[in-house]
Design a protein around this motif. Structure first.
Motif, PDB file in Angstrom:
ATOM      1  N   SER B   2      29.335  40.323  91.124  1.00 42.75           N
ATOM      2  CA  SER B   2      30.090  41.293  90.324  1.00 42.75           C
ATOM      3  C   SER B   2      31.327  41.777  91.020  1.00 42.75           C
ATOM      4  N   ASP B   4      33.243  39.870  92.934  1.00 39.97           N
ATOM      5  CA  ASP B   4      34.265  38.842  92.692  1.00 39.97           C
ATOM      6  C   ASP B   4      34.918  39.027  91.324  1.00 39.97           C
ATOM      7  N   VAL B   5      34.045  39.276  90.343  1.00 37.69           N
ATOM      8  CA  VAL B   5      34.590  39.468  89.006  1.00 37.69           C
ATOM      9  C   VAL B   5      35.564  40.630  88.999  1.00 37.69           C
ATOM     10  N   LEU B   6      35.150  41.664  89.658  1.00 34.03           N
ATOM     11  CA  LEU B   6      36.014  42.867  89.723  1.00 34.03           C
ATOM     12  C   LEU B   6      37.351  42.547  90.365  1.00 34.03           C
ATOM     13  N   TRP B   8      38.811  39.641  90.662  1.00 40.32           N
ATOM     14  CA  TRP B   8      39.589  38.795  89.770  1.00 40.32           C
ATOM     15  C   TRP B   8      40.213  39.591  88.647  1.00 40.32           C
ATOM     16  N   CYS B   9      39.401  40.491  88.188  1.00 45.59           N
ATOM     17  CA  CYS B   9      39.943  41.348  87.117  1.00 45.59           C
ATOM     18  C   CYS B   9      41.149  42.127  87.611  1.00 45.59           C
ATOM     19  N   LEU B  10      40.980  42.672  88.785  1.00 48.89           N
ATOM     20  CA  LEU B  10      42.077  43.485  89.356  1.00 48.89           C
ATOM     21  C   LEU B  10      43.323  42.635  89.540  1.00 48.89           C
ATOM     22  N   ALA B  12      44.067  39.931  87.999  1.00 46.46           N
ATOM     23  CA  ALA B  12      44.652  39.623  86.692  1.00 46.46           C
ATOM     24  C   ALA B  12      45.493  40.787  86.187  1.00 46.46           C
ATOM     25  N   ILE B  13      44.931  41.952  86.324  1.00 42.56           N
ATOM     26  CA  ILE B  13      45.672  43.143  85.870  1.00 42.56           C
ATOM     27  C   ILE B  13      46.979  43.288  86.623  1.00 42.56           C
TER      28      ILE B  13
END
Lengths: 136, 398
Positions: B2, B4-6, B8-10, B12-13
């Motif tokens: 989770s 990593d997902v976070l 990546w999300c960051l 991306a943002i």
């Protein structure tokens, strides 16, 4: 020189147009100070006037009044003679004299009235009467 | 996981944010360029319009000026033509009045002994006032003052001025000065003084005195006129000074229905003849003190001193010698008669009737021409004085 002389009357028109005043500079009514003539019996032709002794000390006299006063300073002169000598009209002289008499500068002697002559017509009427009455 | 997902999300943002920022920056730049471009264009337009505007302004001004000059030209011509007409009329009146003055002088001399003289003097006074008005109007219209060709004492010049106003009796000339005005100055100074006297007379009580005195100040001769009237306020003074200096010459149309020629006329002739007039002083009566300042080019000192020597003339001589001819000249070189004991006129004495057939001092005064009768009278007395006989009058008359 000539030019200047020619130039001098630059305004000949003006000079021609110029009005020359030939009347007396001082009009008579100023000399009389606008006063009226004295009554006819005063200062007649033959009235004699002379200046009082202290008259020549009088101040504030116009030149004409002064010349009249000078003229009569040494003795009696008739009004007509004063007028003749001063070349002023008789009436003007009379006004001046009346003024000076008021200021107590003059001694005035009125002429002795000439004796009345009997009326000529009356005399001839009397003569006619006498002629018709007594026949002549 | 989770995490990593976070992450990546960051990331991306972040990437999206950066991209957005870049896009935004580009946009604003483009907008800025656009704005500047359009601003420049607009500015250019504005400049063009402004220059157009100024051109039109200039044109308008030009038209205005042209119109103004046309109007003032028209005013000037109408003023000039009015002046020309009025000048002609005034000169006509002026010469008529002068002619009438000469006539009146003659008549007054001819009828000097007649009672009509009083009336003649009044007519002359009225005529003198009319002559002054005509002179004033003529001067206002650019005509010269009438001229006199003889110098005259300043006293006589003031008397001449005195005669030109209505209530001249109020004016008192306090002294006679031994100063003569040159011929050219006589008429203009008389007119200027007359206008000042008229002014003094009309702004004071009817019985208040007006005094004229003469003063020599350095190279100038001053004629000082003091009245007891109302003084002037500062505004009046300024106006009067401007008029008297000749700086402001009012147009005829500005003079109003009851035209006041006085000060403008004085200003004009003072400028023409080179003297100055000042009315800013205060008289000793609280009224106006007017001063006419005459430079020495306009006057000379008279040779004849005021008659002082006459005072010493021996008055006492005359008692004794009637016929004495000593000291028998007046200041004018006229023969002067000595004193007489007896009056010349009167009833002729009957004794000593010498034959004097034409006794000019005739009994009935003839009223026709006083000049000749006066002359005759004078001749008569003179000839009578020359005779030793006491009576010049004959016993015989018709």
């Amino acid at each position: 020189m000539r030019d200047e002389a020619d130039q001098e009357p630059v305004t000949p028109d003006e000079v021609d147009l110029d009005l020359e005043l030939t009347g007396d500079l001082v009009p008579l009514f100023v000399i009389t100070k606008g006063r009226a003539l004295p009554p006819a019996h005063q200062f007649s032709h033959t009235t004699l006037v002379t200046a009082k002794k202290d008259a020549h000390a009088a101040r504030q006299l116009s030149p004409e009044a002064r010349s009249v006063l000078d003229l009569v300073a040494d003795g009696y002169l008739s009004v007509a003679e004063v007028a003749g000598y001063t070349h002023l009209p008789l009436g003007v002289v009379r006004i001046l004299l009346a003024q000076m008499e008021e200021s107590d500068l003059l001694v005035v002697r009125n002429p002795v009235p000439s004796a009345e002559r009997p009326d000529r017509e009356l005399l001839s009427a009397v003569l006619d009467g006498l002629k018709t009455r007594f026949g002549a | 996981m989770s995490q990593d997902v976070l992450v990546w999300c960051l990331v991306a943002i972040a990437v999206i944010a950066v991209a957005t920022v870049v896009v935004l920056i580009r946009r604003t730049r483009a907008l800025g360029v656009n704005k500047r471009r359009s601003e420049a264009a607009l500015n250019e337009q504005l400049g063009a319009l402004q220059s157009q505007l100024s051109v039109s302004h200039a044109e308008l001004q030009q038209f205005k000026n042209a119109q103004q000059s046309v109007i003032s030209e028209a005013e000037r011509t109408s003023e000039e033509s009015t002046k020309a007409v009025l000048k002609g009329a005034a000169r006509f009146l002026q010469s008529l009045a002068a002619e009438q003055t000469t006539l009146l002088d003659d008549i007054q001399r001819r009828y000097g002994g007649h009672s009509v003289l009083s009336d003649l003097l009044e007519v002359h006074h009225a005529n003198a006032q009319m002559a002054r008005k005509a002179q004033g109007i003529a001067v206002m219209c650019g005509a010269p003052v009438g001229r006199r060709n003889k110098p005259a004492s300043v006293y006589d010049v003031v008397r001449s001025a005195q005669g030109q106003i209505r209530n001249f009796q109020r004016i008192e000339i306090m002294q006679q000065s031994g100063i003569a005005l040159k011929a050219t100055a006589v008429a203009p100074v008389a007119l200027a003084v007359a206008e000042l006297l008229d002014n003094a007379a009309s702004f004071s009580q009817h019985d208040a005195p007006i005094e004229v005195t003469f003063q020599r100040v350095q190279n100038n001769l001053c004629i000082v006129i003091d009245d007891a009237g109302v003084g002037m306020n500062d505004e009046d003074r300024q106006k009067a000074t401007a008029l008297l200096s000749g700086d402001s010459v009012p147009q005829l149309s500005q003079l109003g229905n009851q035209p006041k020629f006085g000060f403008p006329v004085i200003g004009l002739i003072a400028g023409q003849y080179g003297f100055r007039v000042d009315v800013t002083g205060v008289s000793r009566y609280g009224g106006v003190r007017a001063v006419v300042l005459l430079p020495e080019e306009l006057w000379t000192v008279e040779e004849t001193p005021p008659p002082a020597e006459e005072g010493d003339a021996p008055i006492s001589i005359h008692r004794g010698e009637g016929q004495a001819r000593a000291a028998s000249r007046t200041t004018h070189g006229l023969p002067k008669r000595g004193s007489r004991q007896a009056p010349i006129a009167g009833v002729p004495s009957p004794a000593g009737a010498t034959a004097e057939p034409v006794a000019p001092a005739a009994p009935r005064p003839i009223r026709r021409s006083s000049g000749s009768s006066l002359g005759a009278l004078q001749r008569g007395t003179l000839s009578g004085r020359d005779l030793d006989a006491p009576s010049p009058e004959g016993a015989e008359d018709a």
